[in-house]
Write a protein that holds these residues in place. Sequence first.
Motif, PDB file in Angstrom:
ATOM      1  N   GLU A   9       7.591 -18.569  19.959  1.00  0.00           N
ATOM      2  CA  GLU A   9       7.964 -18.993  18.604  1.00  0.00           C
ATOM      3  C   GLU A   9       6.735 -19.265  17.743  1.00  0.00           C
ATOM      4  N   LEU A  10       5.705 -19.863  18.310  1.00  0.00           N
ATOM      5  CA  LEU A  10       4.477 -20.119  17.541  1.00  0.00           C
ATOM      6  C   LEU A  10       3.770 -18.820  17.170  1.00  0.00           C
ATOM      7  N   VAL A  11       3.704 -17.913  18.111  1.00  0.00           N
ATOM      8  CA  VAL A  11       2.967 -16.666  17.893  1.00  0.00           C
ATOM      9  C   VAL A  11       3.623 -15.818  16.809  1.00  0.00           C
ATOM     10  N   GLU A  12       4.952 -15.878  16.737  1.00  0.00           N
ATOM     11  CA  GLU A  12       5.695 -15.074  15.755  1.00  0.00           C
ATOM     12  C   GLU A  12       5.175 -15.234  14.336  1.00  0.00           C
ATOM     13  N   PHE A  13       4.722 -16.437  14.006  1.00  0.00           N
ATOM     14  CA  PHE A  13       4.348 -16.738  12.619  1.00  0.00           C
ATOM     15  C   PHE A  13       2.848 -16.647  12.357  1.00  0.00           C
ATOM     16  N   LEU A  14       2.101 -16.162  13.322  1.00  0.00           N
ATOM     17  CA  LEU A  14       0.653 -16.089  13.142  1.00  0.00           C
ATOM     18  C   LEU A  14       0.232 -14.868  12.347  1.00  0.00           C
ATOM     19  N   ASP A  15      -0.803 -15.032  11.515  1.00  0.00           N
ATOM     20  CA  ASP A  15      -1.421 -13.884  10.866  1.00  0.00           C
ATOM     21  C   ASP A  15      -2.032 -12.998  11.951  1.00  0.00           C
ATOM     22  N   GLY A  16      -1.824 -11.718  11.834  1.00  0.00           N
ATOM     23  CA  GLY A  16      -2.468 -10.795  12.760  1.00  0.00           C
ATOM     24  C   GLY A  16      -1.841 -10.759  14.137  1.00  0.00           C
ATOM     25  N   ALA A  17      -0.632 -11.299  14.282  1.00  0.00           N
ATOM     26  CA  ALA A  17       0.013 -11.271  15.594  1.00  0.00           C
ATOM     27  C   ALA A  17       0.461  -9.854  15.933  1.00  0.00           C
ATOM     28  N   CYS A  18       0.432  -9.535  17.209  1.00  0.00           N
ATOM     29  CA  CYS A  18       0.914  -8.232  17.670  1.00  0.00           C
ATOM     30  C   CYS A  18       1.517  -8.427  19.059  1.00  0.00           C
TER      31      CYS A  18
END
Length: 105
Positions: free
Chosen positions: A70-79
């Motif tokens: 859930e945290l990673v979903e909203f990160l800039d540059g996530a893949c």
Amino acid sequence: MPNITYQLPDGSEQTVDVPEGQTVMDGSVRNNLPGIVAECGGSCSCATCHVHVAPEHMALFDEPMDEETELVEFLDGACERSRLSCQLIVSAECDGARVVVPDTN
Ligand code: FES
């Protein structure tokens, strides 16, 4: 002791020993590498420890828990290779693993 290679935000690389049972975040912080801020100290709540794991090394680490996903979903540059490095526990099999530290932490 397993070696982990960090590609840093400036493009340079550092390879450090990370004891088994510690995390990829620990290896960065304990060696004063730039890029992984780790504001929350590893409690999976700040997402300032974001890394991209090399595709061939994704399977070396346990699957993410829901909190991490859930945290990673909203990160800039996530893949699809994004992980929070405080959740990447190093085992003997991780020797030689590579992560890319983005400049967005
Ligand atoms: S150190 Fe805060 S989420 Fe990883």
